[in-house]
Design a protein around this motif. Structure first.
Motif, PDB file in Angstrom:
ATOM      1  N   GLY A 269      50.795 -33.497  93.124  1.00 53.60           N
ATOM      2  CA  GLY A 269      51.815 -34.253  92.446  1.00 53.60           C
ATOM      3  C   GLY A 269      52.621 -33.937  91.551  1.00 53.60           C
ATOM      4  O   GLY A 269      53.424 -34.809  91.051  1.00 53.60           O
ATOM      5  N   THR A 270      52.035 -33.004  90.753  1.00 53.41           N
ATOM      6  CA  THR A 270      52.527 -32.728  89.378  1.00 53.41           C
ATOM      7  C   THR A 270      53.607 -31.792  89.502  1.00 53.41           C
ATOM      8  O   THR A 270      53.259 -30.729  90.162  1.00 53.41           O
ATOM      9  N   PRO A 271      54.635 -31.866  88.930  1.00 55.46           N
ATOM     10  CA  PRO A 271      55.902 -30.785  89.012  1.00 55.46           C
ATOM     11  C   PRO A 271      55.535 -29.704  88.226  1.00 55.46           C
ATOM     12  O   PRO A 271      54.475 -29.403  87.425  1.00 55.46           O
ATOM     13  N   LYS A 272      55.992 -28.542  89.164  1.00 54.90           N
ATOM     14  CA  LYS A 272      55.617 -27.086  88.847  1.00 54.90           C
ATOM     15  C   LYS A 272      56.045 -26.574  87.283  1.00 54.90           C
ATOM     16  O   LYS A 272      54.896 -26.299  86.574  1.00 54.90           O
ATOM     17  N   GLU A 273      57.005 -27.273  86.633  1.00 51.90           N
ATOM     18  CA  GLU A 273      57.471 -27.128  85.341  1.00 51.90           C
ATOM     19  C   GLU A 273      56.356 -27.793  84.321  1.00 51.90           C
ATOM     20  O   GLU A 273      56.060 -27.458  83.459  1.00 51.90           O
ATOM     21  N   THR A 274      55.916 -28.985  84.753  1.00 50.76           N
ATOM     22  CA  THR A 274      55.008 -29.533  84.068  1.00 50.76           C
ATOM     23  C   THR A 274      53.528 -28.721  84.033  1.00 50.76           C
ATOM     24  O   THR A 274      53.087 -28.689  82.693  1.00 50.76           O
ATOM     25  N   VAL A 275      53.237 -28.228  85.306  1.00 50.33           N
ATOM     26  CA  VAL A 275      52.267 -27.758  85.338  1.00 50.33           C
ATOM     27  C   VAL A 275      52.159 -26.316  84.367  1.00 50.33           C
ATOM     28  O   VAL A 275      51.173 -26.042  83.626  1.00 50.33           O
ATOM     29  N   VAL A 276      53.314 -25.685  84.439  1.00 49.18           N
ATOM     30  CA  VAL A 276      53.575 -24.473  83.575  1.00 49.18           C
ATOM     31  C   VAL A 276      53.460 -24.806  82.065  1.00 49.18           C
ATOM     32  O   VAL A 276      52.474 -24.162  81.349  1.00 49.18           O
ATOM     33  N   ALA A 277      53.920 -25.728  81.681  1.00 51.50           N
ATOM     34  CA  ALA A 277      54.045 -26.272  80.435  1.00 51.50           C
ATOM     35  C   ALA A 277      52.354 -26.736  79.888  1.00 51.50           C
ATOM     36  O   ALA A 277      51.960 -26.481  79.004  1.00 51.50           O
ATOM     37  N   TRP A 278      52.010 -27.426  80.734  1.00 53.44           N
ATOM     38  CA  TRP A 278      50.393 -27.717  80.668  1.00 53.44           C
ATOM     39  C   TRP A 278      49.394 -26.487  80.163  1.00 53.44           C
ATOM     40  O   TRP A 278      48.800 -26.549  79.475  1.00 53.44           O
ATOM     41  N   LEU A 279      49.589 -25.395  81.319  1.00 52.02           N
ATOM     42  CA  LEU A 279      48.705 -24.282  80.994  1.00 52.02           C
ATOM     43  C   LEU A 279      49.094 -23.555  80.045  1.00 52.02           C
ATOM     44  O   LEU A 279      48.272 -22.853  79.155  1.00 52.02           O
ATOM     45  N   LEU A 280      50.444 -23.372  79.627  1.00 54.49           N
ATOM     46  CA  LEU A 280      50.759 -22.666  78.369  1.00 54.49           C
ATOM     47  C   LEU A 280      50.271 -23.269  76.935  1.00 54.49           C
ATOM     48  O   LEU A 280      49.899 -22.556  76.318  1.00 54.49           O
ATOM     49  N   LEU A 281      50.371 -24.669  77.225  1.00 55.31           N
ATOM     50  CA  LEU A 281      49.785 -25.303  76.056  1.00 55.31           C
ATOM     51  C   LEU A 281      48.311 -25.451  75.806  1.00 55.31           C
ATOM     52  O   LEU A 281      47.610 -25.070  74.738  1.00 55.31           O
ATOM     53  N   PHE A 282      47.599 -25.269  76.982  1.00 49.30           N
ATOM     54  CA  PHE A 282      46.258 -25.025  76.967  1.00 49.30           C
ATOM     55  C   PHE A 282      45.727 -23.693  76.618  1.00 49.30           C
ATOM     56  O   PHE A 282      44.818 -23.610  75.962  1.00 49.30           O
ATOM     57  N   ARG A 283      46.367 -22.650  77.012  1.00 45.53           N
ATOM     58  CA  ARG A 283      46.099 -21.274  76.765  1.00 45.53           C
ATOM     59  C   ARG A 283      46.373 -21.052  75.282  1.00 45.53           C
ATOM     60  O   ARG A 283      45.681 -20.212  74.471  1.00 45.53           O
ATOM     61  N   LEU A 284      47.379 -21.901  74.613  1.00 46.32           N
ATOM     62  CA  LEU A 284      47.857 -21.685  73.167  1.00 46.32           C
ATOM     63  C   LEU A 284      46.878 -22.229  72.398  1.00 46.32           C
ATOM     64  O   LEU A 284      46.376 -21.290  71.398  1.00 46.32           O
TER      65      LEU A 284
END
Length: 859
Positions: A269-284
């Protein structure tokens, strides 16, 4: 058939691994590209823009703290290796190893190699391998524990139907820990079975905390983004995706893990754009930021190691580079500020000026721009001169420039530039060690050209923009000024800043302190009598120079004679005293001069001193040659001496005699010598520094050679004690132009040679130096020597240098080069002007010092 298949498989195992890895990467990239097509970049940008700065900083903090538990691996490793390095060293190296391994992956091979390098240099290779194997095996135990927990959570929670498809990965990852635990508990192998119980639980605990930190960092990133996070769903998905990523063996699980999380979280249920941003910030914040910190720590340690290996030279070079950059930025910023107020249209029309200008304000306010610009240049000079007092004014001006740029239309690039400049200034505080600013002629020239050029440009533009002046030629548009009133404001700013500059420079100059002390006869006599001197040492008793004493910790052993001109500390001749202490004495003098912002110039020095000073970074030029007569070989016989022999016999037949009189001298004798000197001087002002002059106190210190007839003295020369048993010389040589016969100089020299050879048993007579002899006259001479020749030759009012060299050549057996040595921060033209003025300056009249120029033979 089976055996052949197994043999073939073993032979091609490495190739198969590569094919498998490439296949996984291709599949992952294909899936990611498919997902990327469905992601909105605009939506992604909106997501990032909505995150508060405080939350971003908190993400970075949590990500960095989450890395800390992994240091436990290296603490246990050093326990296994039975060594105790410093805790700070373990912390820094462990941080680098683990953060690099997080990014690079490759099954822990990178971490194993780095740990072996950092901790295993002094340990046997087999022991290191055994210890590393235990560490690497247990790094996945924490993940395995979480996999087991996730398996049970997925299988026994009815709400996790979607996640049950990953049960095989979770159970597969979950079985790793029990297997490894049993092997370490019941196994007998040296690579795993000999672990102590405490060490085993340390490794398990470290691994569990590590993976707890990973989960906390990921989940907290989502929460701080404002995402509604269900931990019961996120943890199993994260663990399953991680297991799949590790099996794929892609460095850092890049791609496979991300693909699984995008698919899984989107399904939950989480939008793809939000997941991508989440992963980017996590990796950062979990991977990249800690890794950058690790790199900084690595280069710090590497820099310290290299610096120690090369005796501090690398750090010294870096500090010097940073100092020069700081000075350049201060000058550059100041110039750009003034130009932006002088030709504002140019900065709006010409793109290269826009890019070049660090202060990109939207509105140029003329008065503060000019004021700050010129003052930044002056503080740049203070920083360049390493003056302590420049620190606070520079920080204040950079801060005011920041405020000005903020009020005039702030840009992020301007803020970053000024922040970096401020950091440069703050961290360069230890480089500012000088007590005062001595504004050298070189600096005046540079700053005068810059500030004078800017001021003149402003005035010219104002005149050309005046409506009362008509021009034949059309000016470029960017030379147009907004209005005459604004120009007048800027002109008033220039007048105001001129006064402020004088005050600021006066503040930098502080209370003027000069190097050296007045003559202390007891200290000088102790050095000369204990350690000896040279032909110039006796000049110290003229009291027209200051003296720098070097003490070896027990007693004074060396002294220098010097005078100050502008920022030049003019050191006369070779040092006097203990030769073994010349090098430390020179270093002490240079350090003292550096502290008070002077540049030593060493004048009339021998090759021995040249070699010492060259090691201190001094440049040198040949300044002339010193003539020596070898007394045992001196004779009037032979064709070469025919003219001198005839002159000598002629004066002798005329009834003139040579004699040596010894101190103390009567008042009548000194009055007679004074009369001869005044007549010879004929009203000319005499010089000091490297030259002797008529002083009763000075003449009373040594014997005097005289030429006399039956009634009176017609010429004289005072002996110069050289504090040596091999060489002699004289200083003043005077004769009466009306009473002394022609050839008196030759008659006096010849008698001196014979007297010092026969009576004093000396080997050499020092005829003194012939300045500029064989210097700068060749087409291939150094440029510095040619400049020196021009300055000194055209600047001297007394000497005929060519004639002096020719005269001394009649007697000299050997010529020894003499040099001028100067700092590379000095310009040779100004060095020669300083020497010329100091050497030709008239001696001040006092009770015991009378105006009399020393005879040219000494120089």
């Amino acid at each position: 058939m089976v055996e052949k298949s197994i043999t073939w498989f073993k032979a091609h195992l490495n190739k198969l691994k590569i094919v498998f890895l490439i296949s996984v990467i291709i599949i992952v990239l294909f899936e990611l590209s498919t997902i990327a097509k469905t992601i909105s970049v605009e939506h992604l940008a909106i997501i990032f823009s909505k995150i508060k700065i405080g939350n971003i900083l908190l993400m970075a903090l949590i990500g960095s703290i989450s890395v800390i538990p992994m240091i436990g691996y290296d603490l246990t490793l050093n326990t296994l290796l039975e060594q105790k390095p410093k805790k700070l060293y373990i912390f820094e190296t462990s941080w680098l190893v683990n953060t690099l391994n997080n990014i690079a992956g490759f099954g822990g091979f990178i971490s194993a190699g780095l740990r072996s390098e950092f901790y295993g240099k002094q340990i046997a290779g087999k022991k290191v391998v055994r210890a590393l194997s235990k560490i690497l095996v247990f790094t996945m135990s924490g993940l395995s524990i979480y996999a087991l927990l996730s398996f049970f959570l997925v299988m026994f929670d009815d709400s996790n139907h979607y996640l049950r498809q990953y049960w095989i990965w979770l159970i597969g990852g979950g079985l790793y820990f029990p297997l490894i635990f049993c092997l370490s508990l019941f196994g007998k192998g040296e690579y795993l079975g000999d672990l102590k119980s405490s060490q085993r639980w340390q490794l398990i605990g470290t691994s569990f905390l590590e993976w707890s930190g990973v989960l906390i960092s990921f989940i907290s990133t989502g929460i701080l983004m404002g995402i509604s996070v269900d931990i019961r769903e996120v943890i199993p998905l994260f663990i399953a995706a991680t297991v799949i990523g590790i099996v794929s063996m892609i460095p850092g699980e890049l791609g496979s893990f991300d693909l699984m999380m995008i698919i899984g979280l989107s399904a939950l249920g989480t939008p793809k754009e939000t997941v991508v941003a989440w992963l980017l910030l996590f990796r950062l914040f979990y991977y990249l930021v800690p890794f950058i910190i690790g790199l900084i720590l690595f280069f710090k340690n590497l820099g310290t190691t290299i610096n120690l290996r090369y005796k501090g030279i690398p750090i010294s070079l870096l500090k010097e580079l940073a100092h020069k950059l700081e000075t350049f930025f201060l000058y550059f910023t100041g110039i750009m500020l003034v130009l932006s107020a002088t030709i504002p249209e140019a900065f709006s029309q010409l793109s290269f000026l826009q890019r070049l200008n660090p202060i990109r304000s939207r509105v140029i306010v003329v008065f503060p721009a000019i004021l700050l610009g010129f003052l930044l240049i002056v503080t740049g000079r203070g920083i360049s001169a390493r003056v302590k007092r420049a620190y606070i004014p520079t920080i204040t001006l950079v801060t005011l420039t920041f405020v000005y740029s903020l009020l005039a239309g702030f840009r992020i690039s301007t803020g970053i530039f000024l922040a970096l400049l401020l950091l440069f200034v703050i961290f360069s505080k230890n480089e500012l060690f000088r007590e005062q600013l001595v504004y050298s002629a070189e600096w005046m020239t540079i700053d005068g050209l810059i500030m004078g050029g800017l001021g003149i440009l402003y005035i010219i533009i104002g005149v050309y923009n005046s409506p009362k002046i008509h021009h034949r030629h059309h000016l470029p548009d960017f030379f147009l000024f907004p209005s005459e009133q604004i120009w007048i404001v800027g002109f008033v700013a220039i007048l105001s800043v001129a006064f402020i500059i004088l005050l600021l420079i006066h503040f930098f100059k502080n209370k003027r302190i000069e190097i050296g002390e007045p003559l202390d006869e007891m200290r000088v006599q102790h050095i000369l009598q204990s350690f000896g001197g040279n032909p110039d040492s006796q000049l110290v008793f003229l009291k027209d120079k200051k003296v720098f004493y070097y003490n070896d910790g027990k007693e004074d052993t060396v002294f220098f004679q010097m005078a100050t001109f502008n920022n030049k500390l003019l050191v006369m001749g070779d040092p006097s005293g203990k030769k073994a202490d010349f090098e430390p004495a020179i270093e002490a003098l240079i350090d003292e001069a550096d502290r008070y912002n002077y540049l030593p110039v060493f004048y009339e020095n021998s090759e021995e001193i040249v070699m010492i000073l060259h090691e201190f970074g001094y440049d040198f030029i040949k300044f002339g040659e010193r003539a020596h007569v070898h007394l045992p070989d001196f004779t009037l016989s032979g064709k070469k001496m025919k003219g001198q022999r005839a002159t000598f016999n002629k004066i002798l037949k005329a009834g003139y005699q040579f004699d040596v009189i010894h101190p103390p001298f009567s008042a009548e004798t000194l009055a007679s010598l004074k009369e001869i000197s005044d007549e010879w001087l004929n009203g000319r002002k005499e010089k000091g520094f490297s030259l002797g002059f008529f002083s009763e106190d000075y003449l009373q210190r040594a014997s005097i050679a005289i030429i006399k007839n039956e009634t009176e003295i017609v010429a004289f020369a005072n002996f110069m004690p050289t504090y040596s048993k091999t060489i002699g010389t004289i200083d003043l040589m005077r004769f009466s132009p009306t009473k002394a016969p022609s050839g008196t100089m030759d008659f006096l020299f010849i008698n001196l040679f014979q007297y010092m050879r026969d009576e004093l048993e000396l080997d050499y007579f020092d005829l003194g130096m012939a300045p500029l002899a064989n210097v700068g006259t060749s087409r291939k001479s150094f440029t510095q020597e040619r400049i020196a020749y021009l300055v000194y030759n055209f600047g001297s009012r007394f000497y005929s240098f060519g004639g002096l060299k020719e005269y001394k050549d009649k007697y000299a057996d050997k010529w020894f080069p003499e040099y001028v040595l100067y700092s590379r921060d000095s310009w040779i033209g100004y060095v020669m002007i300083a020497l010329l003025i100091t050497d030709n300056a008239p001696v001040q009249n006092t009770k015991n010092y009378h105006g009399l120029h020393r005879f040219i033979f000494r120089e």
